[in-house]
Design a protein around this motif. Structure first.
Motif, PDB file in Angstrom:
ATOM      1  N   MET A   1       0.841  -1.178   0.000  1.00  0.00           N
ATOM      2  CA  MET A   1       0.000   0.000   0.000  1.00  0.00           C
ATOM      3  C   MET A   1       0.885   1.240   0.000  1.00  0.00           C
ATOM      4  SD  MET A   1      -2.936   1.126   2.712  1.00  0.00           S
ATOM      5  CE  MET A   1      -4.065  -0.044   2.027  1.00  0.00           C
ATOM      6  N   ASN A   2       0.471   2.281  -0.715  1.00  0.00           N
ATOM      7  CA  ASN A   2       1.241   3.510  -0.778  1.00  0.00           C
ATOM      8  C   ASN A   2       1.249   4.207   0.561  1.00  0.00           C
ATOM      9  OD1 ASN A   2       1.612   3.088  -3.485  1.00  0.00           O
ATOM     10  ND2 ASN A   2      -0.125   4.356  -4.098  1.00  0.00           N
ATOM     11  N   ALA A   3       2.333   4.924   0.856  1.00  0.00           N
ATOM     12  CA  ALA A   3       2.436   5.672   2.108  1.00  0.00           C
ATOM     13  C   ALA A   3       1.412   6.793   2.139  1.00  0.00           C
ATOM     14  CB  ALA A   3       3.841   6.230   2.282  1.00  0.00           C
ATOM     15  N   ALA A   4       1.154   7.412   1.010  1.00  0.00           N
ATOM     16  CA  ALA A   4       0.195   8.515   0.944  1.00  0.00           C
ATOM     17  C   ALA A   4      -0.973   8.098   0.062  1.00  0.00           C
ATOM     18  CB  ALA A   4       0.859   9.760   0.386  1.00  0.00           C
ATOM     19  N   THR A   5      -2.163   8.499   0.464  1.00  0.00           N
ATOM     20  CA  THR A   5      -3.362   8.199  -0.295  1.00  0.00           C
ATOM     21  C   THR A   5      -4.064   9.506  -0.605  1.00  0.00           C
ATOM     22  OG1 THR A   5      -3.641   6.086   0.830  1.00  0.00           O
ATOM     23  CG2 THR A   5      -5.582   7.006  -0.253  1.00  0.00           C
ATOM     24  N   GLU A   6      -4.335   9.763  -1.891  1.00  0.00           N
ATOM     25  CA  GLU A   6      -5.077  10.959  -2.252  1.00  0.00           C
ATOM     26  C   GLU A   6      -6.531  10.758  -1.893  1.00  0.00           C
ATOM     27  OE1 GLU A   6      -4.518  12.855  -6.040  1.00  0.00           O
ATOM     28  OE2 GLU A   6      -2.609  11.806  -6.271  1.00  0.00           O
ATOM     29  N   LEU A   7      -7.175  11.850  -1.454  1.00  0.00           N
ATOM     30  CA  LEU A   7      -8.581  11.813  -1.120  1.00  0.00           C
ATOM     31  C   LEU A   7      -9.396  12.438  -2.232  1.00  0.00           C
ATOM     32  CD1 LEU A   7      -8.400  12.885   2.614  1.00  0.00           C
ATOM     33  CD2 LEU A   7      -8.535  10.596   1.671  1.00  0.00           C
ATOM     34  N   LYS A   8     -10.582  11.928  -2.438  1.00  0.00           N
ATOM     35  CA  LYS A   8     -11.474  12.465  -3.453  1.00  0.00           C
ATOM     36  C   LYS A   8     -12.377  13.516  -2.829  1.00  0.00           C
ATOM     37  CE  LYS A   8      -9.672   9.554  -6.210  1.00  0.00           C
ATOM     38  NZ  LYS A   8      -8.394   9.963  -6.666  1.00  0.00           N
ATOM     39  N   ALA A   9     -13.052  14.303  -3.669  1.00  0.00           N
ATOM     40  CA  ALA A   9     -13.958  15.346  -3.202  1.00  0.00           C
ATOM     41  C   ALA A   9     -14.922  14.756  -2.189  1.00  0.00           C
ATOM     42  CB  ALA A   9     -14.715  15.937  -4.391  1.00  0.00           C
ATOM     43  N   MET A 102      -9.562   9.071   7.486  1.00  0.00           N
ATOM     44  CA  MET A 102      -8.334   8.688   8.180  1.00  0.00           C
ATOM     45  C   MET A 102      -8.507   7.354   8.893  1.00  0.00           C
ATOM     46  SD  MET A 102      -6.716  12.195   9.793  1.00  0.00           S
ATOM     47  CE  MET A 102      -8.133  12.561  10.843  1.00  0.00           C
ATOM     48  N   LEU A 103      -9.641   7.164   9.541  1.00  0.00           N
ATOM     49  CA  LEU A 103      -9.883   5.918  10.274  1.00  0.00           C
ATOM     50  C   LEU A 103      -9.953   4.734   9.316  1.00  0.00           C
ATOM     51  CD1 LEU A 103     -10.243   4.910  13.141  1.00  0.00           C
ATOM     52  CD2 LEU A 103     -12.696   5.360  12.921  1.00  0.00           C
ATOM     53  N   ASP A 104     -10.647   4.893   8.202  1.00  0.00           N
ATOM     54  CA  ASP A 104     -10.713   3.830   7.197  1.00  0.00           C
ATOM     55  C   ASP A 104      -9.321   3.496   6.659  1.00  0.00           C
ATOM     56  OD1 ASP A 104     -13.487   3.659   7.413  1.00  0.00           O
ATOM     57  OD2 ASP A 104     -13.872   4.797   5.575  1.00  0.00           O
ATOM     58  N   HIS A 105      -8.553   4.525   6.356  1.00  0.00           N
ATOM     59  CA  HIS A 105      -7.205   4.346   5.824  1.00  0.00           C
ATOM     60  C   HIS A 105      -6.320   3.591   6.814  1.00  0.00           C
ATOM     61  CE1 HIS A 105      -3.519   5.495   3.631  1.00  0.00           C
ATOM     62  NE2 HIS A 105      -3.003   5.731   4.824  1.00  0.00           N
ATOM     63  N   LEU A 106      -6.371   4.013   8.063  1.00  0.00           N
ATOM     64  CA  LEU A 106      -5.532   3.372   9.078  1.00  0.00           C
ATOM     65  C   LEU A 106      -5.945   1.919   9.290  1.00  0.00           C
ATOM     66  CD1 LEU A 106      -3.238   3.563  11.078  1.00  0.00           C
ATOM     67  CD2 LEU A 106      -4.855   4.518  12.748  1.00  0.00           C
ATOM     68  N   ALA A 107      -7.241   1.659   9.356  1.00  0.00           N
ATOM     69  CA  ALA A 107      -7.713   0.282   9.536  1.00  0.00           C
ATOM     70  C   ALA A 107      -7.236  -0.603   8.388  1.00  0.00           C
ATOM     71  CB  ALA A 107      -9.236   0.255   9.647  1.00  0.00           C
ATOM     72  N   ALA A 108      -7.295  -0.100   7.170  1.00  0.00           N
ATOM     73  CA  ALA A 108      -6.829  -0.885   6.014  1.00  0.00           C
ATOM     74  C   ALA A 108      -5.321  -1.109   6.085  1.00  0.00           C
ATOM     75  CB  ALA A 108      -7.200  -0.168   4.719  1.00  0.00           C
ATOM     76  N   ARG A 109      -4.589  -0.098   6.527  1.00  0.00           N
ATOM     77  CA  ARG A 109      -3.127  -0.223   6.592  1.00  0.00           C
ATOM     78  C   ARG A 109      -2.713  -1.280   7.613  1.00  0.00           C
ATOM     79  NH1 ARG A 109       0.274   4.239   9.138  1.00  0.00           N
ATOM     80  NH2 ARG A 109      -0.863   5.667   7.807  1.00  0.00           N
ATOM     81  N   ALA A 111      -4.505  -3.738   8.775  1.00  0.00           N
ATOM     82  CA  ALA A 111      -5.092  -5.051   8.485  1.00  0.00           C
ATOM     83  C   ALA A 111      -4.082  -5.979   7.825  1.00  0.00           C
ATOM     84  CB  ALA A 111      -6.334  -4.903   7.613  1.00  0.00           C
ATOM     85  N   VAL A 112      -3.119  -5.427   7.093  1.00  0.00           N
ATOM     86  CA  VAL A 112      -2.111  -6.274   6.455  1.00  0.00           C
ATOM     87  C   VAL A 112      -1.228  -6.962   7.498  1.00  0.00           C
ATOM     88  CG1 VAL A 112      -2.095  -4.914   4.332  1.00  0.00           C
ATOM     89  CG2 VAL A 112      -0.410  -4.442   6.106  1.00  0.00           C
TER      90      VAL A 112
END
Length: 171
Positions: A1-9, A102-109, A111-112
């Motif tokens: 997974m990338n270190a940075a994730t772009e967010l959509k509108a 942020m919470l979704d992103h962290l949980a996915a990160r 989970a690996v």
């Protein structure tokens, strides 16, 4: 997974990233300015960014400045459990879904690494945090258990009780 994730509108052009010690001061200011979080020492935010960056996330604006963060750690006694310590979003960014992203992103990160449960504590009067974690559980189809972890009487400074929210497991 990338270190940075772009967010959509409506969040664009913000992005999510792993915090560095350079972010500690901004995180401390965001917590201070929230007027709702327990403010830790500025040193603790620097230390958190150094030692727990892998279980934390920072939201950045288009210029790369922190506008929100989630700090967490994996419980040593329960290595499949992420404890979320603080969630904070700059006042100008609130209401845009930054905390949920942020919470979704962290949980996915995490989970690996086989982390499948999230714990956090929330005071009974913090409706915003209760909504954030309850909606996280609903989005992911996860059960939520609640119980008082630390009764107010344990705190020497008149702090309210802290209610443990245990979300998951995912498996």
């Amino acid at each position: 997974m990338n270190a940075a994730t772009e967010l959509k509108a409506p969040l664009a052009p913000a992005f999510l990233d792993t915090p560095t010690v350079d972010d500690g001061g901004a995180m401390w200011r965001i917590a201070r300015d929230s007027r709702t979080l327990d403010l830790n020492s500025s040193y603790s935010y620097l230390l958190w960014c150094r030692d727990f960056a892998g279980t934390s996330v920072v939201a950045r604006d288009a210029d790369g400045a922190p506008v929100g963060y989630v700090t967490g750690y994996v419980r040593p006694e329960e290595p499949r459990t992420l404890v979320v310590w603080q969630v904070a979003v700059d006042a100008a960014q609130r209401g845009r879904g930054v905390a949920a992203a942020m919470l979704d992103h962290l949980a996915a990160r995490v989970a690996v690494d086989d982390v499948c449960r999230i714990e956090t504590t929330i005071t009974p009067d913090n409706a915003a945090s209760q909504r954030l974690f309850t909606s996280f559980a609903e989005r992911h189809g996860l059960p939520v258990e609640r119980e008082v972890l630390f009764p107010g009487a344990l705190f020497p400074d008149g702090h309210d009780s802290e209610v443990l929210f245990r979300i998951g497991p995912t498996v």
